[in-house]
Design an enzyme around this catalytic site. Sequence first.
Site, PDB file in Angstrom:
ATOM      1  CG  ASP A 292      -6.560 -49.370  56.626  1.00 29.75           C
ATOM      2  OD1 ASP A 292      -6.313 -49.606  57.826  1.00 29.75           O
ATOM      3  OD2 ASP A 292      -7.616 -49.722  56.043  1.00 29.75           O
ATOM      4  CB  ILE A 293      -6.775 -53.547  53.016  1.00 30.49           C
ATOM      5  CG1 ILE A 293      -5.314 -54.039  52.865  1.00 30.49           C
ATOM      6  CG2 ILE A 293      -7.676 -54.196  51.971  1.00 30.49           C
ATOM      7  CD1 ILE A 293      -5.111 -55.525  53.088  1.00 30.49           C
ATOM      8  CG  ASN A 300     -11.415 -60.502  57.266  1.00 34.65           C
ATOM      9  OD1 ASN A 300     -10.798 -61.276  56.556  1.00 34.65           O
ATOM     10  ND2 ASN A 300     -10.840 -59.696  58.150  1.00 34.65           N
ATOM     11  CG  HIS A 305     -10.938 -63.985  59.704  1.00 33.85           C
ATOM     12  ND1 HIS A 305     -12.231 -63.534  59.880  1.00 33.85           N
ATOM     13  CD2 HIS A 305     -10.134 -63.119  60.394  1.00 33.85           C
ATOM     14  CE1 HIS A 305     -12.213 -62.459  60.646  1.00 33.85           C
ATOM     15  NE2 HIS A 305     -10.939 -62.170  60.974  1.00 33.85           N
ATOM     16  CG  ASP A 309      -5.329 -64.954  57.490  1.00 36.15           C
ATOM     17  OD1 ASP A 309      -5.649 -63.830  57.950  1.00 36.15           O
ATOM     18  OD2 ASP A 309      -5.336 -66.000  58.172  1.00 36.15           O
ATOM     19  CD  GLU A 336      -7.296 -52.836  58.280  1.00 34.17           C
ATOM     20  OE1 GLU A 336      -6.738 -53.152  59.347  1.00 34.17           O
ATOM     21  OE2 GLU A 336      -8.209 -52.003  58.215  1.00 34.17           O
TER      22      GLU A 336
HETATM   23  N1  LIG Z   1      -8.174 -62.073  57.892  1.00 33.03           N
HETATM   24  C1  LIG Z   1      -7.578 -61.224  58.708  1.00 33.03           C
HETATM   25  N2  LIG Z   1      -8.227 -60.137  59.092  1.00 33.03           N
HETATM   26  C2  LIG Z   1      -7.652 -59.230  59.899  1.00 33.03           C
HETATM   27  C3  LIG Z   1      -6.358 -59.431  60.361  1.00 33.03           C
HETATM   28  N3  LIG Z   1      -6.012 -58.379  61.146  1.00 33.03           N
HETATM   29  C4  LIG Z   1      -7.074 -57.537  61.182  1.00 33.03           C
HETATM   30  N4  LIG Z   1      -8.081 -58.049  60.401  1.00 33.03           N
HETATM   31  C5  LIG Z   1      -9.338 -57.478  60.163  1.00 33.03           C
HETATM   32  O1  LIG Z   1      -9.290 -56.226  59.505  1.00 33.03           O
HETATM   33  C6  LIG Z   1     -10.485 -55.573  59.746  1.00 33.03           C
HETATM   34  C7  LIG Z   1     -10.289 -54.090  59.906  1.00 33.03           C
HETATM   35  O2  LIG Z   1     -11.522 -53.485  59.862  1.00 33.03           O
HETATM   36  P1  LIG Z   1     -11.724 -51.958  60.145  1.00 33.03           P
HETATM   37  O3  LIG Z   1     -10.680 -51.477  61.110  1.00 33.03           O
HETATM   38  O4  LIG Z   1     -13.119 -51.828  60.631  1.00 33.03           O
HETATM   39  O5  LIG Z   1     -11.570 -51.264  58.815  1.00 33.03           O
HETATM   40  P2  LIG Z   1     -12.087 -51.553  57.359  1.00 33.03           P
HETATM   41  O6  LIG Z   1     -13.180 -52.541  57.399  1.00 33.03           O
HETATM   42  O7  LIG Z   1     -10.882 -51.978  56.560  1.00 33.03           O
HETATM   43  O8  LIG Z   1     -12.611 -50.234  56.911  1.00 33.03           O
HETATM   44  P3  LIG Z   1     -11.754 -48.972  56.425  1.00 33.03           P
HETATM   45  O9  LIG Z   1     -10.423 -49.150  57.023  1.00 33.03           O
HETATM   46  O10 LIG Z   1     -12.469 -47.819  57.019  1.00 33.03           O
HETATM   47  O11 LIG Z   1     -11.770 -48.995  55.014  1.00 33.03           O
HETATM   48  C8  LIG Z   1     -11.113 -56.222  60.978  1.00 33.03           C
HETATM   49  O12 LIG Z   1     -12.289 -56.924  60.626  1.00 33.03           O
HETATM   50  C9  LIG Z   1     -10.071 -57.210  61.446  1.00 33.03           C
HETATM   51  O13 LIG Z   1     -10.672 -58.424  61.910  1.00 33.03           O
HETATM   52  C10 LIG Z   1      -5.685 -60.611  59.969  1.00 33.03           C
HETATM   53  O14 LIG Z   1      -4.577 -60.908  60.342  1.00 33.03           O
HETATM   54  N5  LIG Z   1      -6.343 -61.467  59.142  1.00 33.03           N
END
Ligand SMILES: Nc1nc2c(ncn2[C@@H]2O[C@H](COP(=O)(O)OP(=O)(O)OP(=O)(O)O)[C@@H](O)[C@H]2O)c(=O)[nH]1
Length: 422
Positions: A292-293, A300, A305, A309, A336
């Site tokens: 996981d990122i 974002n 966004h 991406d 992510e």
């Molecule tokens: N740009 C983009 N963002 C995405 C996509 N899919 C998911 N996201 C974003 O990924 C983010 C995931 O955030 P969280 O689940 O809160 O987790 P996090 O901010 O990475 O925090 P940790 O996982 O706890 O480190 C959300 O803001 C989603 O909008 C995508 O296809 N494109």
Amino acid sequence: MSPLDARCLRRKLLEAQHEQTPVALCGGAFVSACAGGYYWWLTQQRFYLYWMLVAALVILSRLALYLCFAAWRRRQNGKAVESASWRHLHVAGFVAAALTWAIVGLYVEYSLPFADAAFIYVCLAGMVAGSVVSTASVSPRMFLIFSAITLLPLSLVLLISLEPQKIAMGLVCVGFFVFSLRSIYRIADIFEGFVASSVVNEQLLRELRQEQRQVLKLNEQLREDIEMRSRTEQQLRAQKQRAESLAEKLYALSSIDGLTEIPNRRYFDEHFTEEWSRALRVQSVLSLIICDIDYFKDFNDRYGHLMGDDCLKAVASTLDLHARRAGDAVTRFGGEEFAIILPGIGLQEACMLAEQMREAVMALGIAHTESRVSDLVTISMGVACTIPSKDARPDMLIQHADEALYRAKHQGRNQVVSAGAV
Ligand SMILES: Nc1nc2c(ncn2[C@@H]2O[C@H](COP(=O)(O)OP(=O)(O)OP(=O)(O)O)[C@@H](O)[C@H]2O)c(=O)[nH]1
């Protein structure tokens, strides 16, 4: 026998008689000439002149009838048409010939002594005997008419003459007539039997030819049907191939994530179940990494966004570059998150690979000023490994990898945590 066949039979009988006509006429002309020549010097020449003229007229008329009938037959072209009038004309020809012989017989009988008249008896008996052949082919009735007219008046005269020689001759003539009559019925029966069976054979042959034509037609139809069917089959095969390749393309499209162009969650579910089953069957290890990122939401928020991406794409292709063995699959697990299936790899090796991936992502050098663990984009990874057993379910390995990831997040992110051997 059908009415058509009966008509055909009558026509054939008449034709058979017709074919005898030239011989009969030649025979008649020859005997007339002999009789005329013989008696010319014995009695009144004038009578024989007239008689020979009449006999010649009758023979010529019958010859003309023969030629007309032959022409008519050619015009009919073998059709089974009714021929009653021709039959009547033939009978008339016979009657005329019989009358000429009866007249000369009676004339000789009355005008000459028995010894001289005997020649005409022989001639008449010969004519009657010869007529058996030509009349048997048509009907005994024809013979009856001819021989009765020729022989019976003379026989009657001989019988009532009261001279023993003449009575004996009369009896011979009547006996000859009776025995000939008996034979003619037998011959006519045999002849008619032959002709009838030839008519039936012809009819059968016609039916057979018709059947043959029908069978040929059906064969042709069948051949066309088979050709049409094989053409349709070819078209169907081509359509099926097109449909299959389309389905493959659709399946591939439906299994690929549109953004990162790596396999999607759907592919993960299918492939992971397959690999689980295989590992269960051969009892080999199966490892799973979920990554996981870190702070991606903040990324974002900070870079937008679209940049998010691009970041996802870069991370995906970096992970993909490091899982290159056959059976390895880097998939987008959702948002992510990425899941990496590693069949045949133990926990230690999987952790090492995860570590290489983590470092490679950092090495991408994507700035992330909002991250609380680094200035660059980092990833956290949970690793789990197992040798599947019958009691275990695939979900359990996912759950363990997920828990390891959870711990990696809680322990400060940007690290690889192993769930231990499950
Ligand atoms: N740009 C983009 N963002 C995405 C996509 N899919 C998911 N996201 C974003 O990924 C983010 C995931 O955030 P969280 O689940 O809160 O987790 P996090 O901010 O990475 O925090 P940790 O996982 O706890 O480190 C959300 O803001 C989603 O909008 C995508 O296809 N494109």
